[in-house]
Scaffold this motif. Structure first.
Motif, PDB file in Angstrom:
ATOM      1  N   ASP A 145      -9.967  10.491 -13.664  1.00 63.65           N
ATOM      2  CA  ASP A 145      -9.950  11.573 -12.700  1.00 63.65           C
ATOM      3  C   ASP A 145      -8.719  11.467 -11.807  1.00 63.65           C
ATOM      4  N   SER A 146      -8.513  12.483 -10.981  1.00 67.00           N
ATOM      5  CA  SER A 146      -7.275  12.580 -10.202  1.00 67.00           C
ATOM      6  C   SER A 146      -7.109  11.420  -9.224  1.00 67.00           C
ATOM      7  N   ALA A 147      -8.197  10.962  -8.630  1.00 69.96           N
ATOM      8  CA  ALA A 147      -8.111   9.873  -7.656  1.00 69.96           C
ATOM      9  C   ALA A 147      -7.662   8.579  -8.331  1.00 69.96           C
ATOM     10  N   LEU A 148      -8.228   8.298  -9.512  1.00 66.13           N
ATOM     11  CA  LEU A 148      -7.852   7.090 -10.242  1.00 66.13           C
ATOM     12  C   LEU A 148      -6.422   7.197 -10.750  1.00 66.13           C
ATOM     13  N   TYR A 149      -6.049   8.391 -11.191  1.00 63.63           N
ATOM     14  CA  TYR A 149      -4.687   8.599 -11.684  1.00 63.63           C
ATOM     15  C   TYR A 149      -3.680   8.410 -10.548  1.00 63.63           C
ATOM     16  N   PHE A 165      -3.379   4.741  -9.822  1.00 60.52           N
ATOM     17  CA  PHE A 165      -2.620   4.073 -10.894  1.00 60.52           C
ATOM     18  C   PHE A 165      -1.130   4.347 -10.739  1.00 60.52           C
ATOM     19  N   LEU A 166      -0.789   5.602 -10.479  1.00 57.23           N
ATOM     20  CA  LEU A 166       0.611   5.982 -10.331  1.00 57.23           C
ATOM     21  C   LEU A 166       1.240   5.297  -9.116  1.00 57.23           C
ATOM     22  N   ALA A 203      -4.731 -11.450  -7.921  1.00 56.32           N
ATOM     23  CA  ALA A 203      -5.113 -12.326  -6.811  1.00 56.32           C
ATOM     24  C   ALA A 203      -4.847 -11.650  -5.467  1.00 56.32           C
ATOM     25  N   GLY A 204      -3.704 -10.971  -5.365  1.00 60.00           N
ATOM     26  CA  GLY A 204      -3.384 -10.287  -4.116  1.00 60.00           C
ATOM     27  C   GLY A 204      -4.355  -9.170  -3.809  1.00 60.00           C
ATOM     28  N   VAL A 205      -4.685  -8.383  -4.816  1.00 59.05           N
ATOM     29  CA  VAL A 205      -5.635  -7.286  -4.632  1.00 59.05           C
ATOM     30  C   VAL A 205      -7.020  -7.826  -4.287  1.00 59.05           C
ATOM     31  N   ALA A 206      -7.338  -9.023  -4.817  1.00 51.01           N
ATOM     32  CA  ALA A 206      -8.643  -9.631  -4.542  1.00 51.01           C
ATOM     33  C   ALA A 206      -8.712 -10.259  -3.153  1.00 51.01           C
ATOM     34  N   GLY A 207      -7.553 -10.356  -2.454  1.00 53.41           N
ATOM     35  CA  GLY A 207      -7.585 -10.862  -1.080  1.00 53.41           C
ATOM     36  C   GLY A 207      -6.861 -12.166  -0.841  1.00 53.41           C
ATOM     37  N   LEU A 208      -6.227 -12.735  -1.881  1.00 59.09           N
ATOM     38  CA  LEU A 208      -5.530 -14.011  -1.699  1.00 59.09           C
ATOM     39  C   LEU A 208      -4.314 -13.875  -0.802  1.00 59.09           C
ATOM     40  N   GLY A 209      -3.738 -12.684  -0.744  1.00 63.25           N
ATOM     41  CA  GLY A 209      -2.554 -12.477   0.070  1.00 63.25           C
ATOM     42  C   GLY A 209      -2.757 -12.864   1.515  1.00 63.25           C
ATOM     43  N   THR A 210      -3.930 -12.570   2.046  1.00 59.66           N
ATOM     44  CA  THR A 210      -4.223 -12.917   3.436  1.00 59.66           C
ATOM     45  C   THR A 210      -4.239 -14.420   3.634  1.00 59.66           C
ATOM     46  N   LEU A 211      -4.806 -15.158   2.666  1.00 58.29           N
ATOM     47  CA  LEU A 211      -4.875 -16.615   2.779  1.00 58.29           C
ATOM     48  C   LEU A 211      -3.495 -17.252   2.702  1.00 58.29           C
ATOM     49  N   VAL A 212      -2.650 -16.758   1.782  1.00 57.05           N
ATOM     50  CA  VAL A 212      -1.305 -17.306   1.627  1.00 57.05           C
ATOM     51  C   VAL A 212      -0.487 -17.092   2.890  1.00 57.05           C
ATOM     52  N   ALA A 213      -0.632 -15.917   3.496  1.00 59.79           N
ATOM     53  CA  ALA A 213       0.120 -15.599   4.710  1.00 59.79           C
ATOM     54  C   ALA A 213      -0.220 -16.541   5.854  1.00 59.79           C
ATOM     55  N   ARG A 214      -1.397 -17.151   5.802  1.00 58.18           N
ATOM     56  CA  ARG A 214      -1.832 -18.050   6.872  1.00 58.18           C
ATOM     57  C   ARG A 214      -1.467 -19.501   6.603  1.00 58.18           C
ATOM     58  N   VAL A 257     -10.474   1.733  -2.711  1.00 61.49           N
ATOM     59  CA  VAL A 257     -11.747   1.006  -2.829  1.00 61.49           C
ATOM     60  C   VAL A 257     -12.311   1.211  -4.231  1.00 61.49           C
ATOM     61  N   GLY A 258     -13.095   0.223  -4.665  1.00 64.51           N
ATOM     62  CA  GLY A 258     -13.801   0.337  -5.933  1.00 64.51           C
ATOM     63  C   GLY A 258     -12.885   0.528  -7.124  1.00 64.51           C
ATOM     64  N   ALA A 259     -13.212   1.532  -7.930  1.00 65.55           N
ATOM     65  CA  ALA A 259     -12.461   1.798  -9.152  1.00 65.55           C
ATOM     66  C   ALA A 259     -11.019   2.187  -8.861  1.00 65.55           C
ATOM     67  N   ALA A 260     -10.779   2.838  -7.737  1.00 64.40           N
ATOM     68  CA  ALA A 260      -9.418   3.242  -7.381  1.00 64.40           C
ATOM     69  C   ALA A 260      -8.545   2.014  -7.124  1.00 64.40           C
ATOM     70  N   ARG A 261      -9.107   0.981  -6.514  1.00 61.83           N
ATOM     71  CA  ARG A 261      -8.341  -0.244  -6.277  1.00 61.83           C
ATOM     72  C   ARG A 261      -8.006  -0.924  -7.600  1.00 61.83           C
ATOM     73  N   ALA A 262      -8.965  -0.943  -8.517  1.00 57.73           N
ATOM     74  CA  ALA A 262      -8.717  -1.522  -9.834  1.00 57.73           C
ATOM     75  C   ALA A 262      -7.639  -0.731 -10.568  1.00 57.73           C
ATOM     76  N   SER A 263      -7.660   0.586 -10.432  1.00 54.30           N
ATOM     77  CA  SER A 263      -6.668   1.432 -11.077  1.00 54.30           C
ATOM     78  C   SER A 263      -5.283   1.194 -10.472  1.00 54.30           C
ATOM     79  N   TYR A 264      -5.232   0.997  -9.171  1.00 55.42           N
ATOM     80  CA  TYR A 264      -3.974   0.687  -8.477  1.00 55.42           C
ATOM     81  C   TYR A 264      -3.394  -0.626  -8.997  1.00 55.42           C
TER      82      TYR A 264
END
Length: 206
Positions: free
Chosen positions: A2-6, A9-10, A57-68, A144-151
């Motif tokens: 759908d358009s949101a996922l596309y 992704f883009l 890893a970054g999308v899952a939240g590791l970026g915040t930990l590394v920054a600290r 959020v959700g599927a859109a984050r996975a698509s990103y």
């Protein structure tokens, strides 16, 4: 899709592409191996999969930990600078030493050595973490959700497209690099890029 996922992704594809398409140590290494036609597939795959792991890893939240963790960032920065200066030295030596230059177009780098260098260029470069884990990861918060996975999938796709395109597209330049002088220029440029990147890393520690 759908358009949101596309759209997600883009967004990931364009961001990942804009970050990765730049003159850097990893790209210079893949370009040279592509010109030599040595271990191209496995090296491109390693680079793309490494990016995929870091982006995920970054999308899952590791970026915040590394920054600290300034200690971790400092250690990676110092190690990366040392490696870049060493590679710059060898690039300059290939460019200005006649025997090294003669072997530049035909010398066979072992698979083990090529993989080791590839992993070092990837994981000893703090900019890789800043781009993939921190920047791509932090911007994923807009989805959020599927859109984050698509990103994330879009950002990962950019890495696969770029590295395999660079590695296998390099052979189109082979008529130019049939001349020894072209290898001299390439290795000189690679040495300058590596030395400049190493200097920038050292500057960050001062």
């Amino acid at each position: 899709m759908d358009s949101a996922l596309y759209t997600a992704f883009l967004a990931g594809l364009l961001l990942g592409g804009s970050l990765i398409v730049a003159i850097g140590a990893q790209n210079a290494f893949i370009l040279r191996q592509g010109l030599l036609r040595q271990h191209v597939f496995i090296l491109c795959l390693i680079c793309a999969l490494s990016d995929a792991v870091l982006i995920t890893a970054g999308v899952a939240g590791l970026g915040t930990l590394v920054a600290r963790s300034p200690v971790l960032i400092t250690a990676v920065t110092l190690g990366g600078a040392v490696f870049l200066f060493a590679y710059a030295f060898f690039a300059f030596r290939r460019a200005f030493h006649p025997d090294a230059l003669k072997a530049a177009g035909s010398g066979q780098v072992t698979l083990k050595a090529a993989i080791g260098a590839c992993l070092a260029f990837t994981f000893l470069n703090p900019h890789v973490y800043l781009d993939t884990v921190l920047l791509v990861g932090s911007l994923s918060g807009a989805y959020v959700g599927a859109a984050r996975a698509s990103y994330a999938a879009g950002a990962v796709s950019a890495s696969f497209l770029w590295f395999f395109g660079l590695g296998y597209g390099a052979r189109l330049l082979q008529p130019i690099f049939a001349r020894p002088q072209a290898w001299r220029v390439l290795d000189t440029l690679i040495g300058l890029v590596m030395a400049a990147l190493g200097s920038l890393l050292v500057a960050r520690l001062v």
